[in-house]
Design a protein around this motif. Structure first.
Motif, PDB file in Angstrom:
ATOM      1  N   THR A1157       0.835  -1.219   0.000  1.00 20.04           N
ATOM      2  CA  THR A1157       0.000   0.000   0.000  1.00 20.04           C
ATOM      3  C   THR A1157       0.854   1.248   0.000  1.00 20.04           C
ATOM      4  N   LYS A1158       1.943   1.256   0.777  1.00 19.67           N
ATOM      5  CA  LYS A1158       2.661   2.502   0.999  1.00 19.67           C
ATOM      6  C   LYS A1158       3.907   2.641   0.139  1.00 19.67           C
ATOM      7  N   SER A1159       4.268   1.621  -0.587  1.00 24.25           N
ATOM      8  CA  SER A1159       5.522   1.704  -1.354  1.00 24.25           C
ATOM      9  C   SER A1159       5.260   1.366  -2.811  1.00 24.25           C
ATOM     10  N   GLN A1160       5.937   2.097  -3.648  1.00 22.78           N
ATOM     11  CA  GLN A1160       5.850   1.787  -5.075  1.00 22.78           C
ATOM     12  C   GLN A1160       6.799   0.628  -5.462  1.00 22.78           C
ATOM     13  N   ASP A1161       7.758   0.306  -4.650  1.00 20.05           N
ATOM     14  CA  ASP A1161       8.698  -0.768  -4.910  1.00 20.05           C
ATOM     15  C   ASP A1161       8.083  -2.078  -4.444  1.00 20.05           C
ATOM     16  N   SER A1162       7.889  -3.059  -5.327  1.00 24.91           N
ATOM     17  CA  SER A1162       7.219  -4.312  -4.988  1.00 24.91           C
ATOM     18  C   SER A1162       8.196  -5.389  -4.511  1.00 24.91           C
ATOM     19  N   GLY A1163       9.480  -5.085  -4.440  1.00 25.90           N
ATOM     20  CA  GLY A1163      10.460  -6.080  -4.033  1.00 25.90           C
ATOM     21  C   GLY A1163      10.176  -6.653  -2.656  1.00 25.90           C
ATOM     22  N   PRO A1164      10.083  -5.800  -1.610  1.00 27.55           N
ATOM     23  CA  PRO A1164       9.802  -6.350  -0.270  1.00 27.55           C
ATOM     24  C   PRO A1164       8.491  -7.104  -0.217  1.00 27.55           C
ATOM     25  N   ALA A1165       7.499  -6.648  -0.956  1.00 25.16           N
ATOM     26  CA  ALA A1165       6.195  -7.319  -0.922  1.00 25.16           C
ATOM     27  C   ALA A1165       6.298  -8.699  -1.547  1.00 25.16           C
ATOM     28  N   LEU A1166       7.031  -8.825  -2.657  1.00 24.32           N
ATOM     29  CA  LEU A1166       7.157 -10.128  -3.298  1.00 24.32           C
ATOM     30  C   LEU A1166       7.929 -11.105  -2.430  1.00 24.32           C
ATOM     31  N   GLU A1167       8.914 -10.580  -1.723  1.00 24.72           N
ATOM     32  CA  GLU A1167       9.644 -11.437  -0.805  1.00 24.72           C
ATOM     33  C   GLU A1167       8.714 -11.972   0.277  1.00 24.72           C
ATOM     34  N   ALA A1168       7.874 -11.118   0.793  1.00 30.38           N
ATOM     35  CA  ALA A1168       6.929 -11.559   1.825  1.00 30.38           C
ATOM     36  C   ALA A1168       5.947 -12.559   1.256  1.00 30.38           C
ATOM     37  N   LEU A1169       5.527 -12.349   0.018  1.00 26.49           N
ATOM     38  CA  LEU A1169       4.579 -13.284  -0.612  1.00 26.49           C
ATOM     39  C   LEU A1169       5.226 -14.641  -0.829  1.00 26.49           C
ATOM     40  N   GLU A1170       6.473 -14.628  -1.214  1.00 28.42           N
ATOM     41  CA  GLU A1170       7.180 -15.883  -1.418  1.00 28.42           C
ATOM     42  C   GLU A1170       7.291 -16.643  -0.101  1.00 28.42           C
ATOM     43  N   GLU A1171       7.582 -15.894   0.976  1.00 26.91           N
ATOM     44  CA  GLU A1171       7.656 -16.531   2.293  1.00 26.91           C
ATOM     45  C   GLU A1171       6.303 -17.136   2.658  1.00 26.91           C
ATOM     46  N   MET A1172       5.232 -16.399   2.334  1.00 29.78           N
ATOM     47  CA  MET A1172       3.903 -16.912   2.632  1.00 29.78           C
ATOM     48  C   MET A1172       3.618 -18.178   1.809  1.00 29.78           C
ATOM     49  N   ARG A1173       4.102 -18.201   0.579  1.00 28.37           N
ATOM     50  CA  ARG A1173       3.872 -19.383  -0.260  1.00 28.37           C
ATOM     51  C   ARG A1173       4.529 -20.617   0.369  1.00 28.37           C
ATOM     52  N   LEU A1174       5.744 -20.464   0.839  1.00 25.97           N
ATOM     53  CA  LEU A1174       6.439 -21.586   1.445  1.00 25.97           C
ATOM     54  C   LEU A1174       5.719 -22.062   2.705  1.00 25.97           C
ATOM     55  N   ARG A1175       5.273 -21.102   3.481  1.00 29.90           N
ATOM     56  CA  ARG A1175       4.553 -21.467   4.700  1.00 29.90           C
ATOM     57  C   ARG A1175       3.233 -22.162   4.339  1.00 29.90           C
ATOM     58  N   GLU A1176       2.635 -21.723   3.257  1.00 28.12           N
ATOM     59  CA  GLU A1176       1.379 -22.335   2.814  1.00 28.12           C
ATOM     60  C   GLU A1176       1.619 -23.806   2.463  1.00 28.12           C
ATOM     61  N   LEU A1177       2.667 -24.088   1.711  1.00 23.24           N
ATOM     62  CA  LEU A1177       2.981 -25.476   1.331  1.00 23.24           C
ATOM     63  C   LEU A1177       3.239 -26.325   2.570  1.00 23.24           C
ATOM     64  N   GLU A1178       3.989 -25.773   3.501  1.00 27.73           N
ATOM     65  CA  GLU A1178       4.299 -26.498   4.725  1.00 27.73           C
ATOM     66  C   GLU A1178       3.046 -26.787   5.528  1.00 27.73           C
ATOM     67  N   ALA A1179       2.181 -25.796   5.612  1.00 25.60           N
ATOM     68  CA  ALA A1179       0.965 -25.972   6.414  1.00 25.60           C
ATOM     69  C   ALA A1179       0.037 -26.987   5.775  1.00 25.60           C
ATOM     70  N   VAL A1180      -0.063 -26.954   4.437  1.00 22.41           N
ATOM     71  CA  VAL A1180      -0.953 -27.886   3.754  1.00 22.41           C
ATOM     72  C   VAL A1180      -0.420 -29.301   3.895  1.00 22.41           C
ATOM     73  N   SER A1181       0.888 -29.448   3.803  1.00 22.14           N
ATOM     74  CA  SER A1181       1.491 -30.802   3.946  1.00 22.14           C
ATOM     75  C   SER A1181       1.188 -31.370   5.320  1.00 22.14           C
ATOM     76  N   LEU A1182       1.341 -30.570   6.323  1.00 21.43           N
ATOM     77  CA  LEU A1182       1.028 -31.033   7.688  1.00 21.43           C
ATOM     78  C   LEU A1182      -0.430 -31.408   7.820  1.00 21.43           C
ATOM     79  N   LEU A1183      -1.286 -30.607   7.239  1.00 21.88           N
ATOM     80  CA  LEU A1183      -2.723 -30.879   7.335  1.00 21.88           C
ATOM     81  C   LEU A1183      -3.051 -32.174   6.593  1.00 21.88           C
ATOM     82  N   ARG A1184      -2.470 -32.381   5.438  1.00 26.09           N
ATOM     83  CA  ARG A1184      -2.722 -33.605   4.668  1.00 26.09           C
ATOM     84  C   ARG A1184      -2.274 -34.834   5.474  1.00 26.09           C
ATOM     85  N   SER A1185      -1.088 -34.716   6.051  1.00 26.48           N
ATOM     86  CA  SER A1185      -0.564 -35.864   6.815  1.00 26.48           C
ATOM     87  C   SER A1185      -1.475 -36.186   7.984  1.00 26.48           C
ATOM     88  N   ALA A1186      -1.958 -35.172   8.665  1.00 24.52           N
ATOM     89  CA  ALA A1186      -2.845 -35.392   9.822  1.00 24.52           C
ATOM     90  C   ALA A1186      -4.139 -36.052   9.386  1.00 24.52           C
TER      91      ALA A1186
END
Length: 1422
Positions: A1157-1186
């Motif tokens: 919202t506050k920055s025109q540079d999307s670099g930090p935002a994409l990094e955060a999104l990538e981190e969220m993607r990895l966490r998403e995969l990890e969380a889904v894997s755990l849920l599937r295993s359970a």
């Protein structure tokens, strides 16, 4: 409340009314002595006996006959009678000249000729009033409105009616011809036609004389019917009502009223003359001012007439022709005018009907225009006729007697007819006002009758008496001896009249009174100034008026001043009981008058020398008697001297009564003995002085006389009519004639040497009698002298209250009877004790309690005047109290406080502390100080001025309300220049402030809005106003906000700047709130609308209708999944999970959103999104295993609840391809088609539009000059999808899109499992599998089967599994996801027959994955 008319009667205040208890009522004299200090201040009082005291009526109604007196109401009132007498003289004057008096009307009412005559005389006479033009002034004095030419009418009437009589009174009509002619010419010169002539307008009212002299002459006659006149005024075409109470019975029976002294009557009691009874007096010879002027001023011969007496009037008139002397000249002189001496004009020559003298009509003064038609008298005869003195006024007796019943019928009929309503319904107030109206008018003639002074000895009392005609029942025997029985009251021991031997009817014997409506008893005081008590047995009320004895002389002076003509002819008029005067008139001249209505069964008591009068409201029966107490003794001797001056007879001999009491000194009450001793000492001193005077005259003969054996009328002084007892002077030349020693020189012309001094006692015999009285009263006299000494002590000789209390105790110990001195001592002691108590309370700071008229107590403080009066009262007490010095000290402090207060109040602006000190000092004094309110006002003023200065010094807090409150407070303050100046200053500031507030409000709320320049100019003008103005502040804030906003908008509109959506929305919202016309605002609003439209389009594509997620959350990877908790919460559970999810995941999402919202540079935002993607995969894997572990047989301690409904698995179940969770087929929507994959509602957050639609939406974003976080998230999602798509295409390329070669199977790393029978079970096979879950504790046995299996991934490598999972997590739909799942499904179908696992190319070209192992793959291109 309506105000009374000026001539309407206003009732005086009420006299005291006492209601004694049975204990107080037992002794009448004790009760009367108790109430005397209160009641004698009003002269009369009313006593209501206890309710059970109801004596029987003992008079024989059938045998009671009486002859009433006739009362003409308008003759009773003094001023009205004066007018009537004057009108009678005028009428007689014109009647003797052959004319009839007619009273003219002016302004529709009869002209008051008497008032007109008197006012003209006061103004100097007719000639003076005409010459100085005072007729308008006289008209105003008579009550006429000015400006209506009433004066000319009054002059005309005066000339016509009164001026000839005025000339007659002055003797001008008997002057010499030249003087009379000059006088007439001087008056008639202005208008000869206005020469006096009696004939007037036809509407004038004819006056009928009331013939007072004739009616009075009838009083002395034993027989004859007295004439009653009807209407005095005969009006043509106008009737005036005339009510006359007439006798219904006229039986000639013997009258039992009273007998005069000169009438023969054997063994008669000593009766007194009352109520207007006629007393014959010797008449002087006829004389008048006119006759006197005749003898001095008229040089002409008059015929001499012999003197007439009353007895010879009629004889003289009948024989006037015989006694008339012949003229000196010849018979021809009878027909010659005695004025001009000429016999010419015989047709104008008048012959007197009295003396036969001749006069020309034009020689008379005033001249007559015509010859009179009736009898005519010459001026000399007029003098003789009009100079006869008027007879003494009195009441006529009625035609005959009445019985009580007949009188009652007549009285009720009269009242009912007069008021035209039943007698019991006529209000007493109406009767009272009508009575005083009737006695004051000469136009209405109302006659009533009054049965007054009826002797109870002849007819019996209304109270029961022993041996009376009425037999008393046993229950009524109490009233025979009751002290309130008037037959007993006057003869009780406390009354000094018991020492008078004769039965005095009306004093010691009661008199009866039978009244009717309007019958009245006139102003009078009782004989010998005694007490009187009146009891109304039955009938309608009797209205009383009374004046205190202290105002007796004032009342007499007022009546003599207002009606001097009556007192000139009757000096003792007020003793004749024939004259009343309106109480309002007396009150207006300073005489205190009180009233009361005496109802049946009530007593009215009058006190010594208290004038009283009244009238009856209707038919009633009353009884009255006199009595005298010991306090009357000093007045008894004073009244004898008063009667001597008036030449009025005494009812009894006061000296005789005193000597009789002195002869019984040994049995007298000590208080009475003391009073009689003082009175006898005065009597002996006066007697010594008179006898010494007589001896010096030369009287030498003395002789003892027993005057007590003679009747009162046989021992009366012929000069003053005083009843002689101790001594008298007689002369042999006049046997039976005597005079008192006061008039010894007026007995006769003989030498005093021949006189004889008759005496009852020698002086030596009187002194022992006096000594016996003093011995009897010695102890009382000593006590009385001591009391008198204390009461008359000087300031430095006053004693304390103890001495006064000791004297009271001494009187009680010696059993002194109740007396005035003892009552005075008690009163003084009580006053001193009250003063001491009040002083003590005042010194203690307690407030004084006053009793108001309403009966309630009110706590009020003493005023300074009351304090001074209280101190003066304390100092005037005959005794001293200890608090006097302290009270004087308080008064000094008060005076100091008042002096300081005046100095402070004189200052312009004193200090608050100075004023507060004075207020504190005033509060300590505990008085109602008059300076306190001004000081409080000054304190409020000073505080207000300080508040005003403080407010002006702090403009930031000076609001409009504060200014208004200050102004209101200032207006409420007392007027002062400083307050008025400050108020004006505040008012001016308030006006300016209100004006600019109004302007600012209009500028702010204007539509369309004003430009910044206009508002800025107005804001600059408001900066100089020293006040806090909200609208002006808003105006200045709006200008500042607009300036800042324009600066920000200018930056945002730069080409190099792409605004963020949040910043754009914020600046637009702020710009819309600023009340200024902002030019960039429409452009920014348009840009914001475009961005919102894009967001709406994207939301429609990605969001379902009932999704709880925002567009940004859908486009970003999931980060809030924890152990499958969200999987079991459904829609509401997801919302709750979002609120209570992982703090780290939420913080990461918030960081991404803030960065996008506050920055025109999307670099930090994409990094955060990538981190969220990895966490998403990890969380889904755990849920599937359970979830997969829950399906394994023999799983323990696992929650059996599944699906969104959180119930156990039962029946056909659906399995999600992403989370591997089970769902009831009835709880979730059925899969569309048989091709995998199928996602459960919680995993399917997005509508997963096709990639082409997402790319289209992303392309439209490039056209906006707005940076949206959703746009960055969408860009990341599209790049992620494209990268995943390329990766999948690389995996699927070796397979050519067909079946996977059996020699190269990447899922071979997994081994098949065995079931309980030893057979292999391949998970994920296409055939339905029936599972029986083991029975867990507290859980029922559940049987279910999986109707739709997910695509099995247990046989594939982790990299392939991760690729499948990421494809299912993509927010957009690409065909490769379905292709990948179809390929995996086909490969698993051949797994059961193939044992080996061929190598499957899962990575980039040239990479192989074998038995679950793979070489590292290159980094995914974003």
């Amino acid at each position: 409340m309506s105000h009374p008319r000026p001539d309407e009667f206003v009732p005086p205040p009420e006299c005291p009314v006492f209601e004694p208890s049975w204990e107080e009522f037992a002794d009448p004299y004790a009760f009367i002595n108790k109430i005397r200090p209160i009641a004698e201040k009003t002269g009369i009082c009313k006593v209501r006996p206890p309710p059970d005291w109801q004596p029987p009526f003992a008079c024989d109604v059938d045998k009671l006959h009486f002859t009433p007196r006739i009362q003409r109401l308008n003759e009773l009132e003094a001023q009205t009678r004066v007018k009537l007498n004057f009108l009678d003289k005028i009428a007689k004057f014109w009647e003797l000249q052959g004319c009839t008096l007619k009273i003219p009307h002016v302004e529709r009412k009869l002209l008051d000729l008497y008032l007109l005559f008197r006012l003209v005389a006061e103004e100097g006479g007719f000639e003076t009033v005409c010459r100085e033009r005072r007729w308008t002034k006289i008209a105003v004095k008579m009550g006429f409105a000015p400006g209506k030419a009433i004066g000319s009418h009054l002059r005309s009437h005066y000339e016509r009616i009164l001026y000839p009589y005025s000339l007659f009174q002055s003797g001008a009509n008997l002057l010499v011809p030249d003087l009379a002619s000059k006088m007439m010419h001087s008056v008639a010169a202005a208008d000869p036609d206005k020469v006096a002539a009696l004939p007037g307008d036809i509407s004038d009212a004819e006056y009928k004389p009331h013939d007072l002299a004739q009616r009075q002459a009838a009083l002395s006659a034993e027989s004859g019917v007295p004439t009653r006149r009807g209407k005095r005024m005969r009006l043509e075409n106008m009737g005036i009502c005339n009510f006359t109470a007439r006798s219904s019975e006229q039986k000639p029976i013997a009258s039992c009223v009273k007998t005069e002294p000169d009438e023969p009557c054997e063994n008669r009691p000593n009766l007194r003359r009352r109520m207007g009874s006629y007393v014959a007096k010797a008449e002087p010879s006829p004389s008048s001012p006119a006759a006197a002027s005749l003898g001095k001023q008229v040089p002409m011969w008059l015929k001499q007439e012999p003197s007439e007496t009353k007895e010879s009037v009629d004889e003289t008139e009948t024989t006037s022709q015989d006694t008339k002397q012949p003229p000196l000249d010849s018979a021809v002189d009878l027909y010659v005018c005695l004025v001009c001496g000429s016999g010419s004009d015989e047709d104008r020559l008048l012959l007197c009907d009295g003396c036969d003298d001749s006069y020309h009509t034009f020689c008379l003064a005033p001249p007559l225009p015509d010859v009179p038609k009736g009898d005519w008298r010459c001026p000399k005869c007029l003098v003789q006729e009009c100079s006869k003195p008027l007879e003494a006024f009195g009441f006529q007796q009625a035609y005959g007697d009445y019985s009580l019943r007949a009188f009652g019928e007549m009285a009720d009929s009269f009242k009912s007819d007069y008021f035209n309503m039943p007698v019991h319904m006529v209000p007493t107030e109406l009767v009272e006002k009508e009575f005083w109206r009737l006695v004051s008018t000469i136009e209405e003639d109302v006659t009533v009758e009054y049965g007054a002074d009826i002797a109870s000895k002849e007819f019996g009392s209304g109270f029961p008496i022993r041996n009376g005609r009425l037999k008393v029942s046993p229950k009524d025997e109490y009233y025979l001896n009751s002290g309130w029985n008037l037959n007993n009251l006057a003869l009780m021991d406390p009354s000094v009249l018991t020492h008078v031997t004769a039965d005095i009817c009306g004093m010691t014997l009661p008199w009866l009174y039978v009244g009717m409506c309007f019958s009245s008893f006139c102003w009078h005081i009782e004989d010998h100034w005694s007490y009187s008590i009146n009891y109304l047995h039955w009938g309608e009320p009797k209205t009383w008026y009374g004046a205190p004895g202290s105002a007796a002389e004032k009342l007499e002076d007022v009546m003599k001043e207002l009606a001097p003509e009556l007192f000139e002819s009757q000096p003792d008029l007020l003793h004749q009981l024939v004259t009343i005067m309106n109480p309002n008139t007396l009150t207006a001249h300073g005489v205190p008058i009180y009233r009361t209505n005496q109802c049946a069964g009530e007593f009215v008591i009058t006190f010594p020398r208290s004038y009283h009068s009244g009238f009856n409201q209707g038919f009633n029966f009353a009884e009255a008697v006199n009595f005298c107490t010991v306090d009357w003794m000093p007045l008894g001797r004073q009244v004898v001297a008063h009667y001597r001056l008036l030449h009025r007879y005494c009812v009894f001999s006061h000296d005789e009564m005193v000597c009789r009491m002195a002869s019984k000194a040994d049995v007298l009450d000590v208080v009475l003995a003391s009073a009689v001793g003082k009175d006898m000492a005065d009597m002996i001193q006066e007697e010594c002085h008179l006898r010494d005077k007589v001896h010096k005259m030369g009287v030498v003969h003395c002789e003892r006389a027993h005057y007590d054996l003679l009747q009162d009328d046989e021992r009366q002084c012929i000069k003053c009519r005083t009843t002689c007892y101790l001594s008298a002077i007689m002369c042999p030349c006049s046997p039976g004639v005597l005079v008192c020693l006061h008039h010894a020189q007026e007995l006769c012309s003989c030498s005093p040497a021949g006189y004889t001094l008759n005496y009852k006692f020698t002086l030596d015999e009187l002194y022992p009698m006096l000594k016996a009285l003093k011995q009897r009263a010695e102890s009382f006299d000593n006590w009385a002298s001591h009391v008198t000494e204390l009461l008359e002590a000087k300031m430095d000789q006053k004693q304390s209250l103890v001495a006064f209390r000791s004297l009271i105790e001494e009187s009680e110990a010696k059993a002194f009877p109740e007396n005035d001195l003892l009552r005075h001592l008690r009163q003084v002691t009580e006053d001193a004790e009250r003063c001491a108590s009040a002083a003590q309370q005042l010194l203690r700071g307690r407030r004084h309690t006053r009793h108001h008229s309403g009966g309630a107590k009110a706590q009020t403080k003493l005023t300074v005047d009351e304090l001074k009066s209280f101190i003066q009262q304390v100092c005037s007490l005959p005794c001293s109290i200890s608090q006097t010095a302290l009270l004087k000290d308080i008064l000094e402090r008060v005076e100091d406080f008042q002096r300081c207060s005046q100095e402070t109040l004189a200052k312009e602006v004193p200090s608050v502390s100075e004023i507060q000190e004075l207020l504190d000092a005033g509060a300590e004094l505990d008085l109602a100080l008059p300076e306190l309110p001004p000081l409080w006002g000054q304190l409020e003023r000073v505080r207000w001025l300080e508040a005003e200065r403080s407010a002006r010094s702090q403009p930031a807090s000076l609001t409009l309300d504060a200014m208004r409150q200050l102004i209101d407070r200032g207006v409420a303050l007392a007027p002062h220049p400083s307050v008025e100046k400050a108020t004006a200053r505040l008012q001016g500031l308030l006006s300016v402030s209100e004006l600019w507030e109004h302007k600012a409000r209009k500028l702010i709320t204007a539509r369309p809005r004003h430009r910044l320049e206009t508002l800025s100019a107005a804001a600059q003008e408001t900066e100089g106003i020293p006040a806090c103005l909200p609208q002006c502040v808003l105006l200045r804030d709006a200008v500042a906000s607009a300036t800042d906003w324009l600066r920000e908008a200018e930056i945002m509109q730069l080409e190099s700047h792409i605004p963020a959506f949040g910043a754009l929305a914020d600046i637009v919202s702020r710009g819309q709130l600023i009340p200024v016309k902002l030019d960039p605002l429409p452009q920014l609003e348009s840009l914001l609308l475009e961005a919102e439209a894009w967001k709406k389009r994207a939301a429609e594509a990605f969001l379902s209708k009932s999704t709880p997620y925002s567009l940004l959350e859908v486009l970003c990877p999931m980060c809030e999944i924890e152990g499958g908790a969200a999987k079991r919460k459904g829609k509401k559970g997801l919302q709750h999970a979002r609120k209570k999810g992982s703090a780290a995941g939420h913080d990461l999402l918030n960081d991404v959103e803030r960065a996008l919202t506050k920055s025109q540079d999307s670099g930090p935002a994409l990094e955060a999104l990538e981190e969220m993607r990895l966490r998403e995969l990890e969380a889904v894997s755990l849920l599937r295993s359970a979830n997969e572990a829950r399906l394994q047989p023999g799983a323990e301690h696992v929650d059996p609840r599944v699906c969104v409904c959180l119930r156990g698995p039962v029946g056909a179940m659906l399995q999600c391809d992403l989370c591997r969770g089970l769902f009831h087929s009835g709880c979730v929507p059925e899969p569309q088609g048989a091709d995998p994959p199928w996602l459960c509602p919680p995993c399917r957050r997005s509508e997963r539009p096709p990639l082409e639609e997402a790319l289209s939406i992303l392309d439209s974003l490039q056209q906006l000059r707005v940076s949206l976080p959703e746009g960055h998230a969408l860009n990341f999602a599209v790049c992620r999808t494209l990268s995943w798509q390329r990766h999948v295409q690389q995996v699927l390329a070796p397979c050519g899109g067909g079946a996977t070669p059996t020699e190269h199977r990447p899922w071979d790393s997994a081994s098949p499992s065995l079931d309980a029978s030893g057979e292999q079970v391949v998970p994920g096979s296409g055939t339905p599998t029936c599972l029986i879950q083991e029975n867990q504790p507290d859980q029922p046995l559940a049987v279910f089967h999986i109707a739709r299996h997910c695509t099995p991934l247990h046989a594939v490598s982790p990299e392939l599994e991760e690729l499948v999972l990421e494809g299912l997590l993509l927010p957009v739909m690409v065909p490769e996801v379905q292709q990948l799942h179809c390929m995996l499904g086909n490969v698993l179908a051949t797994q059961q027959v193939e044992k080996s696992t061929p190598c499957l190319n899962l990575g980039a070209p040239g990479e192989c994955v074998s038995q679950g192992k793979s070489s590292p793959r290159p980094e995914t291109q974003q």
